[in-house]
Scaffold this motif. Sequence first.
Motif, PDB file in Angstrom:
ATOM      1  N   LYS A  75       0.510  -1.219  -0.091  1.00 16.95           N
ATOM      2  CA  LYS A  75      -0.181   0.177  -0.029  1.00 16.95           C
ATOM      3  C   LYS A  75       0.761   1.272   0.067  1.00 16.95           C
ATOM      4  N   MET A  76       2.273   1.200  -0.410  1.00 18.81           N
ATOM      5  CA  MET A  76       2.934   2.361  -0.255  1.00 18.81           C
ATOM      6  C   MET A  76       3.363   2.434  -1.608  1.00 18.81           C
ATOM      7  N   GLN A  77       3.504   3.965  -1.763  1.00 17.32           N
ATOM      8  CA  GLN A  77       4.317   3.931  -3.119  1.00 17.32           C
ATOM      9  C   GLN A  77       5.711   4.535  -3.110  1.00 17.32           C
ATOM     10  N   LYS A  78       6.878   4.248  -4.517  1.00 19.40           N
ATOM     11  CA  LYS A  78       8.069   4.926  -4.570  1.00 19.40           C
ATOM     12  C   LYS A  78       7.977   5.700  -4.393  1.00 19.40           C
ATOM     13  N   PHE A  79       9.547   6.590  -4.056  1.00 23.61           N
ATOM     14  CA  PHE A  79      10.170   7.487  -4.062  1.00 23.61           C
ATOM     15  C   PHE A  79      10.934   8.049  -5.230  1.00 23.61           C
ATOM     16  N   LYS A  80      11.117   8.638  -6.245  1.00 26.79           N
ATOM     17  CA  LYS A  80      11.317   8.145  -7.551  1.00 26.79           C
ATOM     18  C   LYS A  80      12.189   9.151  -7.722  1.00 26.79           C
ATOM     19  N   ASP A  81      13.827   9.187  -8.591  1.00 30.36           N
ATOM     20  CA  ASP A  81      14.632   9.383  -8.717  1.00 30.36           C
ATOM     21  C   ASP A  81      14.983   9.982 -10.463  1.00 30.36           C
ATOM     22  N   ALA A  82      15.494  10.832 -10.873  1.00 30.51           N
ATOM     23  CA  ALA A  82      15.703  11.098 -11.982  1.00 30.51           C
ATOM     24  C   ALA A  82      15.015  10.875 -12.941  1.00 30.51           C
ATOM     25  N   ASN A  83      15.522   9.388 -12.852  1.00 25.59           N
ATOM     26  CA  ASN A  83      15.292   8.470 -13.986  1.00 25.59           C
ATOM     27  C   ASN A  83      14.237   7.260 -14.187  1.00 25.59           C
ATOM     28  N   GLY A  84      13.337   8.111 -12.599  1.00 27.94           N
ATOM     29  CA  GLY A  84      11.819   7.135 -12.561  1.00 27.94           C
ATOM     30  C   GLY A  84      12.251   6.069 -11.850  1.00 27.94           C
ATOM     31  N   GLU A  85      13.123   5.562 -10.820  1.00 28.23           N
ATOM     32  CA  GLU A  85      13.880   4.568 -10.567  1.00 28.23           C
ATOM     33  C   GLU A  85      13.960   4.542  -9.307  1.00 28.23           C
ATOM     34  N   LEU A  86      13.742   3.576  -8.254  1.00 28.54           N
ATOM     35  CA  LEU A  86      13.334   3.971  -7.067  1.00 28.54           C
ATOM     36  C   LEU A  86      14.810   5.080  -6.350  1.00 28.54           C
ATOM     37  N   PHE A  87      13.498   5.782  -5.419  1.00 32.13           N
ATOM     38  CA  PHE A  87      14.853   6.105  -5.007  1.00 32.13           C
ATOM     39  C   PHE A  87      15.776   5.966  -3.829  1.00 32.13           C
ATOM     40  N   LYS A  88      17.735   5.770  -3.744  1.00 31.09           N
ATOM     41  CA  LYS A  88      18.084   5.167  -3.209  1.00 31.09           C
ATOM     42  C   LYS A  88      19.574   6.000  -2.696  1.00 31.09           C
ATOM     43  N   LYS A  89      20.013   5.505  -1.834  1.00 23.98           N
ATOM     44  CA  LYS A  89      20.946   6.215  -1.043  1.00 23.98           C
ATOM     45  C   LYS A  89      22.019   5.424  -0.741  1.00 23.98           C
ATOM     46  N   ARG A  90      23.637   5.448  -0.770  1.00 25.65           N
ATOM     47  CA  ARG A  90      24.388   5.395  -0.006  1.00 25.65           C
ATOM     48  C   ARG A  90      24.729   6.277   0.621  1.00 25.65           C
ATOM     49  N   LEU A  91      25.183   5.680   2.402  1.00 27.61           N
ATOM     50  CA  LEU A  91      25.218   6.930   3.449  1.00 27.61           C
ATOM     51  C   LEU A  91      26.414   6.527   4.274  1.00 27.61           C
ATOM     52  N   LYS A  92      27.094   7.133   4.010  1.00 30.65           N
ATOM     53  CA  LYS A  92      28.254   7.593   5.429  1.00 30.65           C
ATOM     54  C   LYS A  92      27.693   8.085   7.007  1.00 30.65           C
ATOM     55  N   ILE A  93      28.404   7.676   7.827  1.00 32.29           N
ATOM     56  CA  ILE A  93      27.965   8.148   9.300  1.00 32.29           C
ATOM     57  C   ILE A  93      27.941   9.763   8.764  1.00 32.29           C
TER      58      ILE A  93
END
Length: 652
Positions: A428-446
Amino acid sequence: MSDTKTNPRGDERSDLGEAGAQLSTAPQEESATAVPALGVLGWFRWFWRQLTSMRVALLLLLLLSLGAIPGSLIPQQGTDELKVQDFKDTHTTLAPLYEKLGLFHVYSSVWFSAIYILLFVSLIGCIVPRTWQFVGQLRGRPPAAPKRLTRLPAYTTWRTDATPEQVDEAALALLKRRRFRSHRVGGAVSAEKGYLREAGNLIFHVALIVMLIAFAAGQLFKSEGGKLIMEGDGFSNTLTQYDDFKSGNLFDIADLEPFSFRLDRFEGSYEVTGPQRGTARTFKAHVTYSEGADGPEKKKVVEVNKPLEINGTKVYLVGHGYAPKVTVRDGRGKVVYSASVPLLPIDSMGTATGAVKVLDGYRDKDGKPEQLGFNAFFVPTFAGDGMGQMFSQFPAPINPRLALSAYHGSLGVDSGVPQNVYQLDTRKMQKFKDANGELFKKRLKIGETMKLPNGAGSITFEKELKQWASFQISQEPGSGWALGGAVAAIAGLAGSLFIQRRRVWVRAARGADGVTVVEMAGLGRSESAKVAEELAALAAELHDRAPSSPDAPAEADATPEPEPEADSGQAPAPAPEGGTERTAATDPAAATDTTDPAAATAAPDPADAPAPAAKGSAPSGKGAPAPPSGKDPASETTDPTPDVVPAEGAEK
């Protein structure tokens, strides 16, 4: 359990009368032609004898072992309900059949309980009569000697100048010093040893019953639960505090032991080089605990296999992981969520997954209430960009990374269906999308922040990285009894296997020539060379106190004639090999064997051996023992120690 082994010397021992009987408390099997009387009582007696026999007990043990196999391979209700349901959803054909057979609750099923109870009854039905019989043997005395000791499998004889009374007194003192139960009866000394063999057998059976009772009590009254605790958090032993909890059918919540503890810090160190790289070397949870509602606080270090124990309840350290702290802000910069999120490890290097769920307080850019969800993937030691997949290279937090993917909508927590806190339900959820229309994700440092698209807010990987530890809190009544029963069973089994039940008789009587003839014989429950060896040692020590006499007249018969036995209807004993009976008159070697205190009488069939003769017994003229065949008699007169040779066919 009843002993159903047949005795290869049963016919011989029956000829010995009471002397050869009662070396065991095992129930005697009835003849194959003995059929129980018709009627209810007769069939009940037959059924009871079958139930308490060894073969039925072994069969029940086998069935119990086979019944435990599906309990180990098939998910069990009360242990893991989710796996049971998943199995039913996956195997739509087998699941109904397994349900009817009770394979999803094996240990509480009717058929497993029936096997368990029958085995229990079988053991009790065997132990009770054998115990009373054994007590009767302990209160009694060793039986009198048989009329002809030459029938026994281990036998020796020699002549001495000591009187029969002196020999009896010396034999009694010797046997009592060797811890034989001994007394004079029927003109001979009777002794017995090895009662611990049957005691060990009974202890083994009683220990099995104790173990069965302990296991049953443990299953009925046990409780077991799990709890994941982060550093700085605590736990109180109440039902609502558990992450998961299961208990036996007779367990009462009021039986939970009142105590609490707090995880102060987790300490872990790992191997840094070599083939064992990443293996834990230190795995400790430092806790502060208190007993009761307001008991004083105490410090304790909980390690693997070193639990915290409080009045029978044990707290085990079973797992460890990381809980990165994240902060979520809405589009206006307001903090709507800030917490350390525990993530579950998926490999030995600390790679972990989980979910961040923002249930309340967040509003989208239009001010409408909404829920946020983030799939999280954490590695304590990142290999680096372009170094392959994102999996940890070491379990310690050397170079941590947190990868996030973002969703918005409804988390489904209000549907009434329980959810896994470590998984994100995106139906029942929707994806946050990036500029390319893909699932928005990111790898974070501390310390880094991931800003959501279209000003929806942000999530920050804070510098604080906590550790968590998972504990198993178990209350298992009867576990101590089960352990004690197992130790007792091993000790009893060792005693029944390695202790030999045996009897020794010493008879001293004057022969026709006035010289005392000493006869010694031994009998064991089973054929063993150790009986002959022990008899040889006893005979050697007794011979030192009653040494061989000087030479007697060759015409005199030094062996007292046994009293004539009643006609038992048996055929006369066959002659030994060679077709003739060995006597001093027909075989000089026979005369040498029967008067040589260093030689033992061992006939192919002890029941048929003639009484030893004394004629022509002293070849040296000095009363010295005759040497083994093939040696000069004059050169072997210094060692009068009697030797005992087991009968032919005895174990070498």
